[in-house]
Design a protein around this motif. Structure first.
Motif, PDB file in Angstrom:
ATOM      1  N   LYS A  36       0.821  -1.220   0.000  1.00 60.12           N
ATOM      2  CA  LYS A  36       0.000   0.000   0.000  1.00 60.12           C
ATOM      3  C   LYS A  36       0.854   1.269   0.000  1.00 60.12           C
ATOM      4  O   LYS A  36       0.330   2.379   0.015  1.00 60.12           O
ATOM      5  CB  LYS A  36      -0.926   0.023   1.215  1.00 60.12           C
ATOM      6  CG  LYS A  36      -1.965  -1.072   1.196  1.00 60.12           C
ATOM      7  CD  LYS A  36      -2.794  -1.037   2.450  1.00 60.12           C
ATOM      8  CE  LYS A  36      -3.794  -2.192   2.475  1.00 60.12           C
ATOM      9  NZ  LYS A  36      -4.579  -2.194   3.722  1.00 60.12           N
ATOM     10  N   GLY A  37       2.173   1.108   0.024  1.00 61.80           N
ATOM     11  CA  GLY A  37       3.074   2.261   0.020  1.00 61.80           C
ATOM     12  C   GLY A  37       3.151   2.969   1.360  1.00 61.80           C
ATOM     13  O   GLY A  37       3.486   4.152   1.423  1.00 61.80           O
ATOM     14  N   LEU A  38       2.848   2.260   2.426  1.00 59.44           N
ATOM     15  CA  LEU A  38       2.854   2.876   3.752  1.00 59.44           C
ATOM     16  C   LEU A  38       4.200   2.772   4.472  1.00 59.44           C
ATOM     17  O   LEU A  38       4.364   3.332   5.541  1.00 59.44           O
ATOM     18  CB  LEU A  38       1.765   2.224   4.624  1.00 59.44           C
ATOM     19  CG  LEU A  38       0.331   2.352   4.086  1.00 59.44           C
ATOM     20  CD1 LEU A  38      -0.631   1.553   4.951  1.00 59.44           C
ATOM     21  CD2 LEU A  38      -0.068   3.818   4.035  1.00 59.44           C
ATOM     22  N   ILE A  39       5.135   2.046   3.879  1.00 56.13           N
ATOM     23  CA  ILE A  39       6.447   1.871   4.517  1.00 56.13           C
ATOM     24  C   ILE A  39       7.514   2.472   3.612  1.00 56.13           C
ATOM     25  O   ILE A  39       7.537   2.224   2.408  1.00 56.13           O
ATOM     26  CB  ILE A  39       6.767   0.385   4.766  1.00 56.13           C
ATOM     27  CG1 ILE A  39       5.790  -0.200   5.772  1.00 56.13           C
ATOM     28  CG2 ILE A  39       8.193   0.217   5.254  1.00 56.13           C
ATOM     29  CD1 ILE A  39       6.034  -1.670   6.059  1.00 56.13           C
ATOM     30  N   THR A  40       8.384   3.270   4.195  1.00 52.22           N
ATOM     31  CA  THR A  40       9.564   3.779   3.504  1.00 52.22           C
ATOM     32  C   THR A  40      10.749   2.982   4.024  1.00 52.22           C
ATOM     33  O   THR A  40      11.032   2.990   5.219  1.00 52.22           O
ATOM     34  CB  THR A  40       9.783   5.278   3.801  1.00 52.22           C
ATOM     35  OG1 THR A  40       8.605   5.983   3.445  1.00 52.22           O
ATOM     36  CG2 THR A  40      10.968   5.818   3.044  1.00 52.22           C
ATOM     37  N   TRP A  41      11.395   2.260   3.137  1.00 58.63           N
ATOM     38  CA  TRP A  41      12.476   1.376   3.554  1.00 58.63           C
ATOM     39  C   TRP A  41      13.811   2.107   3.487  1.00 58.63           C
ATOM     40  O   TRP A  41      14.645   1.846   2.636  1.00 58.63           O
ATOM     41  CB  TRP A  41      12.503   0.118   2.684  1.00 58.63           C
ATOM     42  CG  TRP A  41      11.294  -0.717   2.849  1.00 58.63           C
ATOM     43  CD1 TRP A  41      10.192  -0.725   2.056  1.00 58.63           C
ATOM     44  CD2 TRP A  41      11.045  -1.657   3.897  1.00 58.63           C
ATOM     45  NE1 TRP A  41       9.272  -1.622   2.538  1.00 58.63           N
ATOM     46  CE2 TRP A  41       9.765  -2.209   3.662  1.00 58.63           C
ATOM     47  CE3 TRP A  41      11.761  -2.090   5.003  1.00 58.63           C
ATOM     48  CZ2 TRP A  41       9.198  -3.159   4.500  1.00 58.63           C
ATOM     49  CZ3 TRP A  41      11.197  -3.041   5.827  1.00 58.63           C
ATOM     50  CH2 TRP A  41       9.935  -3.566   5.581  1.00 58.63           C
ATOM     51  N   ASP A  42      14.040   3.042   4.373  1.00 58.92           N
ATOM     52  CA  ASP A  42      15.323   3.721   4.482  1.00 58.92           C
ATOM     53  C   ASP A  42      16.177   2.953   5.477  1.00 58.92           C
ATOM     54  O   ASP A  42      15.695   2.545   6.539  1.00 58.92           O
ATOM     55  CB  ASP A  42      15.165   5.159   4.991  1.00 58.92           C
ATOM     56  CG  ASP A  42      14.479   6.051   3.974  1.00 58.92           C
ATOM     57  OD1 ASP A  42      14.591   5.758   2.770  1.00 58.92           O
ATOM     58  OD2 ASP A  42      13.837   7.026   4.393  1.00 58.92           O
ATOM     59  N   VAL A  43      17.426   2.770   5.126  1.00 59.39           N
ATOM     60  CA  VAL A  43      18.337   2.053   6.012  1.00 59.39           C
ATOM     61  C   VAL A  43      19.377   3.033   6.517  1.00 59.39           C
ATOM     62  O   VAL A  43      19.990   3.761   5.735  1.00 59.39           O
ATOM     63  CB  VAL A  43      19.020   0.877   5.278  1.00 59.39           C
ATOM     64  CG1 VAL A  43      20.020   0.179   6.189  1.00 59.39           C
ATOM     65  CG2 VAL A  43      17.981  -0.101   4.774  1.00 59.39           C
ATOM     66  N   ASN A  44      19.583   3.041   7.823  1.00 59.21           N
ATOM     67  CA  ASN A  44      20.571   3.902   8.437  1.00 59.21           C
ATOM     68  C   ASN A  44      21.458   3.024   9.305  1.00 59.21           C
ATOM     69  O   ASN A  44      20.978   2.364  10.221  1.00 59.21           O
ATOM     70  CB  ASN A  44      19.879   4.974   9.289  1.00 59.21           C
ATOM     71  CG  ASN A  44      20.876   5.927   9.897  1.00 59.21           C
ATOM     72  OD1 ASN A  44      22.045   5.912   9.548  1.00 59.21           O
ATOM     73  ND2 ASN A  44      20.411   6.755  10.805  1.00 59.21           N
ATOM     74  N   VAL A  45      22.741   3.014   9.007  1.00 64.28           N
ATOM     75  CA  VAL A  45      23.674   2.202   9.765  1.00 64.28           C
ATOM     76  C   VAL A  45      24.599   3.126  10.532  1.00 64.28           C
ATOM     77  O   VAL A  45      25.252   3.987   9.950  1.00 64.28           O
ATOM     78  CB  VAL A  45      24.495   1.273   8.838  1.00 64.28           C
ATOM     79  CG1 VAL A  45      25.511   0.475   9.635  1.00 64.28           C
ATOM     80  CG2 VAL A  45      23.575   0.364   8.060  1.00 64.28           C
ATOM     81  N   ASP A  46      24.634   2.952  11.829  1.00 65.58           N
ATOM     82  CA  ASP A  46      25.511   3.748  12.681  1.00 65.58           C
ATOM     83  C   ASP A  46      26.523   2.805  13.307  1.00 65.58           C
ATOM     84  O   ASP A  46      26.165   1.911  14.060  1.00 65.58           O
ATOM     85  CB  ASP A  46      24.695   4.458  13.768  1.00 65.58           C
ATOM     86  CG  ASP A  46      25.562   5.338  14.652  1.00 65.58           C
ATOM     87  OD1 ASP A  46      26.766   5.469  14.364  1.00 65.58           O
ATOM     88  OD2 ASP A  46      25.029   5.885  15.618  1.00 65.58           O
TER      89      ASP A  46
END
Length: 83
Positions: free
Chosen positions: A31-41
């Motif tokens: 449904k396009g409700l999730i933004t799959w941004d990955v942030n690695v610290d």
């Protein structure tokens, strides 16, 4: 009679919760409700175990006051017999 925790653990062990999360994520993603941004610290800050007060292995050394040693002369006037 089962306790709530026992039921929770049973569902966790048999993979029920993982399947539920996977299904919910798939539906939300479609449904396009999730933004799959990955942030690695990769920030890591660790103190050595002895700096943190951990006991040292081996013979226990009790802290002793430092011996007072005379400081080296800084000028010729501080050296005995010099003038």
């Amino acid at each position: 009679m089962d306790r709530v925790y026992d039921l929770f653990r049973r569902r966790q062990r048999d993979g029920t919760w993982a399947r539920i999360v996977t299904q919910l994520q798939a539906e939300a993603d479609s449904k396009g409700l999730i933004t799959w941004d990955v942030n690695v610290d990769s920030t890591v800050c660790r103190a050595h175990q002895h700096a943190a007060g951990a006991a040292k292995r081996g013979i226990s050394r009790r802290s002793r006051p430092a011996e007072s040693l005379p400081s080296p002369p800084t000028t010729d006037l501080d050296v005995p017999g010099a003038a």
